[in-house]
Design an enzyme around this catalytic site. Structure first.
Site, PDB file in Angstrom:
ATOM      1  CG  ASN A  34      70.575  36.363  36.113  1.00  0.00           C
ATOM      2  OD1 ASN A  34      71.265  36.258  35.099  1.00  0.00           O
ATOM      3  ND2 ASN A  34      69.272  36.177  36.107  1.00  0.00           N
TER       4      ASN A  34
ATOM      5  CB  CYS B 130      69.375  34.119  30.930  1.00  0.00           C
ATOM      6  SG  CYS B 130      68.954  35.678  31.720  1.00  0.00           S
TER       7      CYS B 130
ATOM      8  CG  HIS C 231      70.458  31.409  33.766  1.00  0.00           C
ATOM      9  ND1 HIS C 231      71.466  32.335  33.670  1.00  0.00           N
ATOM     10  CD2 HIS C 231      69.334  32.115  34.039  1.00  0.00           C
ATOM     11  CE1 HIS C 231      70.974  33.541  33.873  1.00  0.00           C
ATOM     12  NE2 HIS C 231      69.686  33.430  34.095  1.00  0.00           N
TER      13      HIS C 231
HETATM   14  C1  LIG Z   1      62.502  38.156  42.513  1.00  0.00           C
HETATM   15  C2  LIG Z   1      62.309  37.094  43.561  1.00  0.00           C
HETATM   16  C3  LIG Z   1      63.585  36.864  44.346  1.00  0.00           C
HETATM   17  C4  LIG Z   1      61.229  37.565  44.540  1.00  0.00           C
HETATM   18  O1  LIG Z   1      61.025  36.568  45.511  1.00  0.00           O
HETATM   19  P1  LIG Z   1      59.554  36.136  45.887  1.00  0.00           P
HETATM   20  O2  LIG Z   1      59.663  35.112  46.937  1.00  0.00           O
HETATM   21  O3  LIG Z   1      58.839  35.749  44.618  1.00  0.00           O
HETATM   22  O4  LIG Z   1      58.984  37.468  46.490  1.00  0.00           O
HETATM   23  P2  LIG Z   1      57.696  38.315  46.062  1.00  0.00           P
HETATM   24  O5  LIG Z   1      57.959  39.064  44.818  1.00  0.00           O
HETATM   25  O6  LIG Z   1      56.501  37.420  46.108  1.00  0.00           O
HETATM   26  O7  LIG Z   1      57.642  39.310  47.262  1.00  0.00           O
HETATM   27  C5  LIG Z   1      57.434  38.869  48.615  1.00  0.00           C
HETATM   28  C6  LIG Z   1      57.555  40.065  49.517  1.00  0.00           C
HETATM   29  O8  LIG Z   1      58.921  40.496  49.581  1.00  0.00           O
HETATM   30  C7  LIG Z   1      59.019  41.884  49.223  1.00  0.00           C
HETATM   31  N1  LIG Z   1      60.279  42.111  48.520  1.00  0.00           N
HETATM   32  C8  LIG Z   1      60.516  42.061  47.197  1.00  0.00           C
HETATM   33  N2  LIG Z   1      61.804  42.316  46.955  1.00  0.00           N
HETATM   34  C9  LIG Z   1      62.391  42.527  48.144  1.00  0.00           C
HETATM   35  C10 LIG Z   1      63.701  42.839  48.533  1.00  0.00           C
HETATM   36  N3  LIG Z   1      64.702  42.981  47.644  1.00  0.00           N
HETATM   37  N4  LIG Z   1      63.972  42.970  49.848  1.00  0.00           N
HETATM   38  C11 LIG Z   1      63.006  42.846  50.765  1.00  0.00           C
HETATM   39  N5  LIG Z   1      61.718  42.553  50.453  1.00  0.00           N
HETATM   40  C12 LIG Z   1      61.420  42.393  49.146  1.00  0.00           C
HETATM   41  C13 LIG Z   1      57.819  42.141  48.345  1.00  0.00           C
HETATM   42  O9  LIG Z   1      57.480  43.505  48.328  1.00  0.00           O
HETATM   43  C14 LIG Z   1      56.776  41.277  48.999  1.00  0.00           C
HETATM   44  O10 LIG Z   1      56.287  41.972  50.139  1.00  0.00           O
HETATM   45  P3  LIG Z   1      54.720  41.913  50.489  1.00  0.00           P
HETATM   46  O11 LIG Z   1      54.433  40.469  50.758  1.00  0.00           O
HETATM   47  O12 LIG Z   1      54.625  42.778  51.697  1.00  0.00           O
HETATM   48  O13 LIG Z   1      54.022  42.438  49.280  1.00  0.00           O
HETATM   49  C15 LIG Z   1      61.847  35.750  42.935  1.00  0.00           C
HETATM   50  O14 LIG Z   1      60.517  35.874  42.478  1.00  0.00           O
HETATM   51  C16 LIG Z   1      62.710  35.305  41.803  1.00  0.00           C
HETATM   52  O15 LIG Z   1      63.905  35.082  41.955  1.00  0.00           O
HETATM   53  N6  LIG Z   1      62.115  35.099  40.596  1.00  0.00           N
HETATM   54  C17 LIG Z   1      62.852  34.704  39.445  1.00  0.00           C
HETATM   55  C18 LIG Z   1      63.543  35.886  38.878  1.00  0.00           C
HETATM   56  C19 LIG Z   1      64.630  35.542  37.925  1.00  0.00           C
HETATM   57  O16 LIG Z   1      65.329  34.592  38.102  1.00  0.00           O
HETATM   58  N7  LIG Z   1      64.772  36.368  36.898  1.00  0.00           N
HETATM   59  C20 LIG Z   1      65.773  36.249  35.919  1.00  0.00           C
HETATM   60  C21 LIG Z   1      65.466  35.123  35.052  1.00  0.00           C
HETATM   61  S1  LIG Z   1      66.661  34.963  33.813  1.00  0.00           S
END
Ligand SMILES: CC(C)(COP(=O)(O)OP(=O)(O)OC[C@H]1O[C@@H](n2cnc3c(N)ncnc32)[C@H](O)[C@@H]1OP(=O)(O)O)[C@@H](O)C(=O)NCCC(=O)NCCS
Length: 323
Positions: free
Chosen positions: A280, A112, A250
């Site tokens: 993204n 990215c 980004h």
């Molecule tokens: C991916 C992202 C949105 C997840 O959000 P988060 O708040 O960290 O969520 P978590 O991974 O801790 O998961 C929390 C809960 O939601 C659930 N969950 C994950 N994805 C889900 C979805 N699409 N829909 C519903 N629930 C979801 C998980 O299973 C977890 O459930 P649990 O508590 O029962 O285990 C977030 O971590 C993120 O955006 N990270 C950066 C990623 C990024 O930008 N990547 C590219 C970089 S260039």
């Protein structure tokens, strides 16, 4: 050192809109969760166009706006992690599509942060090789490397491309870049390559073909990376953050941008955000956002802007420029 500026910007998005509701037909998720945790409502997904097709369409718009004939391009860099194939590079495919016969061509793999890296690489080559015109593209078809059964990743990404034509110029243009990486954290975000499974390999090493991510780790990294890259790129420039008209980040997650803005003590309105409709698109987010700003008439000559990106590698970086 000659000045190099962005003389034309363009972007192209596939026409198919895939909403969060549509994704909730594929995996256990819902619109409310995705919007709340990421800010994304919909994304564009390719129905068959490949990365070089998208890159070429964005490039044609940028060339026209810059008033540059493709035949006068001396350099084409495509930043991508989803090229059509290993060989030829996406840049060579774009060259062929554009009949840009004079250009040196290569891809860079910086995920990215690719567009930000490519701007500085192009500026350096334009100086060392005395190139007058260059094309820098960020383009991706991430849908082909997305695991559409993984709700942790498939909600985040989209397809698209953005392009900038660079020219040597009298005015400042690209003032300074800050480019960094933290390879030790690379496992937080991966796309596997080919398997090692040959008549000579001691054991089969089978790679994942799709994006794998530790969302929380990337999130934490991203907030710090934006803060560092914005502060570092203005350091020793006599330009203050107050003088910056826009920060173009980004577009990964609106919460990442909001937290970074708070850490930098900046109003969120300084940040241009369009991820709700585009999601993204990796190396393409920054030029797609710039193109949108250009089309809305937001970019005025002399405006100071910071581009800032982070992503797989893990890589990060920023560009300070005068429009
Ligand atoms: C991916 C992202 C949105 C997840 O959000 P988060 O708040 O960290 O969520 P978590 O991974 O801790 O998961 C929390 C809960 O939601 C659930 N969950 C994950 N994805 C889900 C979805 N699409 N829909 C519903 N629930 C979801 C998980 O299973 C977890 O459930 P649990 O508590 O029962 O285990 C977030 O971590 C993120 O955006 N990270 C950066 C990623 C990024 O930008 N990547 C590219 C970089 S260039």
């Amino acid at each position: 050192m000659n000045n190099v500026k962005i003389a034309g910007i363009g972007a192209y998005l596939p026409s198919l809109v895939v909403t969060n509701d549509r994704i909730s037909e594929l995996v256990e998720t819902n619109d409310e969760w995705i919007v709340q945790r990421t800010g994304v409502s919909e994304r564009r997904i390719s129905e068959g166009e490949n990365t070089s097709d998208i890159a070429t369409k964005a490039a044609k718009i940028a060339l026209e706006r810059a008033g540059v004939d493709a035949k006068d391009l001396e350099l084409i860099i495509v930043a991508t992690i989803s090229p059509d194939m290993f060989i030829p590079s996406a840049a060579c495919l774009v060259q062929s599509n554009l009949d840009a016969d004079k250009a040196a061509c290569f891809d860079i793999s910086v995920a990215c942060s690719g567009f930000v890296y490519a701007l500085e690489i192009a500026k350096g080559l334009m100086n060392s090789m005395n190139y007058k015109n260059a094309l820098v593209v960020g383009a991706e078809v991430l849908s082909k490397v997305t695991d559409w059964t993984d709700r942790g990743t498939c909600i985040l990404f989209g397809d698209g491309g953005g392009a900038a034509v660079l020219k040597q110029s009298e005015t400042k243009g690209i003032i300074k870049s800050y480019l960094r990486a933290d390879g030790k954290k690379g496992n937080a975000l991966t796309i596997g390559g080919p398997d090692i499974d040959t008549p000579f390999s001691k054991e089969k090493i089978l790679k994942d073909k799709y994006i794998k991510m530790n969302g929380r780790e990337v999130f934490k990294f991203a907030v710090g990376a934006i803060e560092e890259a914005v502060n570092e790129v203005i350091k020793d420039t006599n330009i203050s953050l107050e003088e910056i008209k826009y920060i173009v980040p980004h577009q990964a997650n609106s919460r990442i941008i909001e937290l970074a803005a708070a850490k930098l003590n900046l109003n969120i309105d300084k940040f241009y955000i369009n991820l709700d409709k585009v999601a993204n698109t990796s190396s393409a987010t920054v030029p797609i956002a710039l193109n949108e700003m250009y089309e809305k008439g937001l970019l005025k000559k002399g405006d100071k802007i910071i581009l800032v990106a982070f992503g797989g590698g893990l890589t990060y970086g920023s560009t300070l420029l005068e429009w």
